[in-house]
Design a protein around this motif. Structure first.
Motif, PDB file in Angstrom:
ATOM      1  N   VAL A 191       1.984  -6.055 -25.589  1.00  0.00           N
ATOM      2  CA  VAL A 191       1.770  -5.685 -24.193  1.00  0.00           C
ATOM      3  C   VAL A 191       2.941  -6.181 -23.356  1.00  0.00           C
ATOM      4  N   ALA A 192       3.658  -5.249 -22.740  1.00  0.00           N
ATOM      5  CA  ALA A 192       4.753  -5.612 -21.844  1.00  0.00           C
ATOM      6  C   ALA A 192       4.195  -5.918 -20.464  1.00  0.00           C
ATOM      7  N   THR A 193       4.770  -6.932 -19.800  1.00  0.00           N
ATOM      8  CA  THR A 193       4.291  -7.385 -18.498  1.00  0.00           C
ATOM      9  C   THR A 193       5.415  -7.266 -17.481  1.00  0.00           C
ATOM     10  N   LEU A 194       5.257  -6.374 -16.526  1.00  0.00           N
ATOM     11  CA  LEU A 194       6.278  -6.162 -15.506  1.00  0.00           C
ATOM     12  C   LEU A 194       6.194  -7.271 -14.467  1.00  0.00           C
ATOM     13  N   LYS A 195       7.353  -7.828 -14.126  1.00  0.00           N
ATOM     14  CA  LYS A 195       7.359  -8.884 -13.124  1.00  0.00           C
ATOM     15  C   LYS A 195       8.665  -8.812 -12.312  1.00  0.00           C
ATOM     16  N   HIS A 196       8.602  -9.252 -11.089  1.00  0.00           N
ATOM     17  CA  HIS A 196       7.488  -9.925 -10.415  1.00  0.00           C
ATOM     18  C   HIS A 196       7.036  -8.974  -9.304  1.00  0.00           C
ATOM     19  N   PHE A 197       5.808  -8.529  -9.340  1.00  0.00           N
ATOM     20  CA  PHE A 197       5.310  -7.452  -8.497  1.00  0.00           C
ATOM     21  C   PHE A 197       4.731  -8.009  -7.206  1.00  0.00           C
TER      22      PHE A 197
END
Length: 767
Positions: A202-208
């Motif tokens: 699971v890729a986690t996009l940051k920083h939103f």
């Protein structure tokens, strides 16, 4: 034996989880909403902001009886042998599954910004170097390797990529970004996501979202970006990485924008992310971000209020460890202060993701299979390839480079003989090993000095450090000048030391007051230049530094952004000529260290003019980079009239006119002469890297669509306006080779989320 519906793989994940939730108690559902950080330090220097103050105590055996949502950094907290660590993680997962009624394991996550942040794992170039390579397929391949290494040891989620767009290069985390242009950040970031997700991670996009726009370039400072800047610069990379990359998780930013913290912003985390963009994955907190709503932002008076605000906004998982989502939340739900429906909503999202990962299946097993090698030969070859593509030749006015194979070389500078000079702050040696000085590096990292000696065995190479990275001591200048005076050429290797929270000159919490080279490195460079010996400047940094002071005084300049464990040989290869440099700047290099911080995305009043004595024009512009070969560009693109929903093909043929193989990066920029709101003078809307043999020609076609000219208008709508446009085929944002003039006709078009985000390209060989 009858299998419960939630165990039935023939059912949809949603149906399975609905059945499971109906059987769970409040404690069991809530337990899925937090992580536990085993072994995290509660004293001394940490690897997360305010770690010492925010960590909490818990009884592990009692805690896991209700289940557990996440395990935080089982490999990235302390040096762990990968094979033994995988076995220990498997045992922990067995204990978690056996302790709870439903046998559900935790989801294990790790940092993987520039490779798996674990002992003995490959340290790849930092994201700013990915941007310099302008090569999304290569970044995707790297991410696939990282993902396979994560899965091999039992990790399910990676906290990467960073999709923040650089707005002020003084910010410490510039090294973690891909660059200052949202299209470059989005396309390269989406490639990373595709690679990681293709490996089942699971890729986690940051920083939103908005983190890089902090006031004064201070870490965690308030964000004062306007509505249109937020919509047109900050958000597009996230949208592209979700739509084209398929990321399954998003991390909420620490910062607040216009007074609203991201972790408590339903407009951002629910209305935009879920309702407009139709995101169905999980939103996780940046470390301690939920607690910060109380302790730092002060928009919550208690831990329970912080939990309520975050859950209501749409933040599903508290990381890195339980604090607000534990006992305070349970008590608030029972008191009727927090609706249980918020727990159900978040738990459903978490459990659907676990179901998709196979963690609810009866045949789930945590035991690793196969040999574990986190720094394989294939990994190192890939790290070398990316490092070589990312090195930028800024200038070589007199052709001093490549160096002669039998010359006398004085290698000088604090970054020349230090392996850590190659690594960013989220590499394991910089991030964790500094707290374990007796533990060996775990991977081989050749320095520039070692690599140059290996690259040029017939050269006479001497060395002097000259000074430290950020100390005021000039005691080493005399030896450095003496070694230089004896040589035919000096290679000055200067730059940053990555660290955390002020323990370095680049990295998280290591923000700069201005863009002078750290410490007395500038004075050392002055002393070396004064000898009259040709000086080749090599920068190993996490941000651009102002170089106008030495413009015209250096024999050559080379920029590498923390190029990873194979960065030394990559830089040495460029110096020797074995590698033809092909990197292009993902950030502008400024003339002067002070004045207004600058990126190339400026409207007219942000450019040089008579209204101010300060000239922000960069010394080297975004997209700039030189080569040891030459290229000729030919295009018949003149322009056309198209409708506001039309398209136009822009073609250019590029020929390698030199005598050696090389790579050119063809860049397509948009100039909008007149618009209803101010627009950047130019902005990148397409690019294509071309590897060309001597004499070889390839034709690139950019399929421009009117959607690519869209922007946010005064009413907050994303629109395409009729009027004149220019498409500029360029070798950098300031080096235009050909221009096509378009006229858009028809009505103003309002675009939705189905708009075209990417300018498609086609490459053909020509006779």
């Amino acid at each position: 034996m009858t299998t419960a519906p939630w165990r039935d793989p023939a059912l949809t994940a949603a149906a399975r989880v609905d059945d499971l939730l109906s059987r769970m108690t409040l404690e069991e559902k809530t337990a899925q909403l937090y992580g536990v950080w085993v072994g995290a330090s509660t004293d001394g220097d940490g690897v997360a902001p305010l770690q010492r103050e925010m960590n909490t105590d818990y009884d592990w055996d009692e805690l896991i009886t209700h289940g557990l949502g996440q395990l935080t950094r089982p490999f990235g907290t302390a040096p762990v042998d990968p094979a033994l660590g995988a076995q220990a993680l498997a045992r922990a997962q067995r204990r978690i599954a056996e302790a709870g009624r439903f046998g559900i394991p935790a989801l294990a996550h790790e940092e993987c910004l520039a490779g798996f942040t674990a002992w003995q794992a490959t340290a790849y170039p930092v994201p700013l170097a990915w941007g310099a390579a302008f090569d999304p397929p290569l970044v995707e391949e790297m991410a696939r390797h990282i993902g396979h290494d994560l899965r091999a040891v039992g990790v399910h989620q990676g906290l990467a990529p960073v999709l923040d767009v650089v707005r002020d290069p003084r910010w410490g985390r510039v090294e973690e970004t891909i660059g200052e242009d949202p299209y470059l950040v989005g396309t390269v970031g989406a490639a990373y996501v595709r690679g990681l997700e293709s490996a089942g991670v699971v890729a986690t996009l940051k920083h939103f979202a908005g983190y890089a726009s902090s006031a004064g370039a201070r870490n965690l400072a308030p964000v004062r970006a306007g509505v249109r800047e937020f919509a047109d610069v900050t958000l597009p990379p996230f949208e592209l990485a979700l739509r084209e990359g398929g990321a399954r998780s998003v991390m909420a930013a620490y910062t607040d924008t216009d007074g609203i913290p991201a972790s408590a912003d339903p407009g951002l985390l629910t209305e935009l992310l879920r309702e407009r963009w139709e995101f169905t994955g999980t939103v996780v907190a940046d470390y301690f971000g939920v607690g910060f709503l109380q302790s730092q932002h002060r928009v919550a008076g208690t831990e329970a209020e912080a939990a309520h605000a975050a859950l209501a906004a749409g933040l599903d998982v508290e990381l890195p460890t339980l604090k607000c989502y534990g006992k305070p939340l349970l008590e608030a739900v029972r008191a009727g202060e927090v609706p249980e429906a918020l727990i159900d909503r978040a738990a459903r999202r978490v459990l659907i993701q676990k179901c998709e990962l196979g963690l609810l299946d009866e045949d789930w097993t945590p035991e690793p299979t196969g040999r574990i090698d986190l720094d394989s030969t294939a990994n190192r070859a890939l790290a070398r390839h990316l490092a070589e593509e990312s090195v930028v030749l800024l200038d070589n006015p007199d052709g001093v480079l490549p160096l002669s194979p039998d010359t006398r070389i004085a290698v000088v500078g604090p970054r020349a003989a230090d392996a850590l000079a190659m690594l960013g702050c989220y590499s394991f040696p910089s991030h964790v090993l500094t707290h374990h000085p007796d533990i060996p590096m775990g991977i081989e990292i050749p320095t520039v000095l070692e690599a140059l000696r290996a690259e040029l065995p017939d050269a006479k190479v001497t060395f002097a450090e000259g000074c430290g990275v950020d100390t005021p001591d000039t005691g080493g200048f005399e030896e450095a000048v003496a070694r230089t005076a004896e040589a035919d050429v000096c290679v000055a290797v200067l730059g940053d030391r990555a660290g955390l929270f002020g323990r370095g000159t680049s990295g998280e919490g290591c923000d700069a007051t201005d863009l002078r080279l750290p410490g007395v490195q500038g004075e050392l460079l002055d002393a070396l230049v004064a000898t009259g010996v040709p000086v080749v400047l090599v920068l190993l940094t996490g941000r651009p530094y102002a170089l106008g002071r030495w413009h015209g005084r250096l024999a050559a300049s080379v920029q590498a952004f923390f190029p990873g464990e194979e960065g030394g040989p990559a830089v040495a290869g460029v110096l020797s000529g074995r590698v033809n440099p092909s990197g292009r700047l993902p950030v502008s290099v400024p003339q002067q260290p002070g004045g207004q911080p600058w990126t190339y995305l400026q409207p007219p009043l942000g450019l040089a003019g008579e209204v101010s004595n300060l000239d922000p024009t960069p010394l080297y512009p975004f997209g700039h980079g030189r080569s040891y070969t030459t290229f000729a560009w030919e295009s018949d693109a003149t322009g056309a009239e198209i409708t506001t929903d039309g398209s136009y093909d822009v073609r250019v043929a590029v020929r390698n006119t030199g005598d050696r193989e090389g790579a050119e990066v063809v860049q397509l920029y948009l100039h909008d002469p007149v618009a209803s709101v101010t627009r950047p003078d130019v902005r990148l809307i397409g690019y294509q890297r071309l590897d060309l043999a001597p004499g070889e020609t390839r034709r690139v076609t950019f399929r421009f669509h009117a959607d690519h000219s869209a922007f946010t208008d005064r009413k907050g709508r994303r629109i395409v306006e009729p009027g004149a446009l220019e498409l500029r085929l360029a070798a950098s944002s300031a080096d235009v080779r050909h221009t096509a003039r378009l006229t858009l006709t028809g009505p103003v078009r309002e675009l939705g989320t189905d708009r075209r985000l990417r300018c498609e390209t086609e490459v053909r060989e020509t006779a």
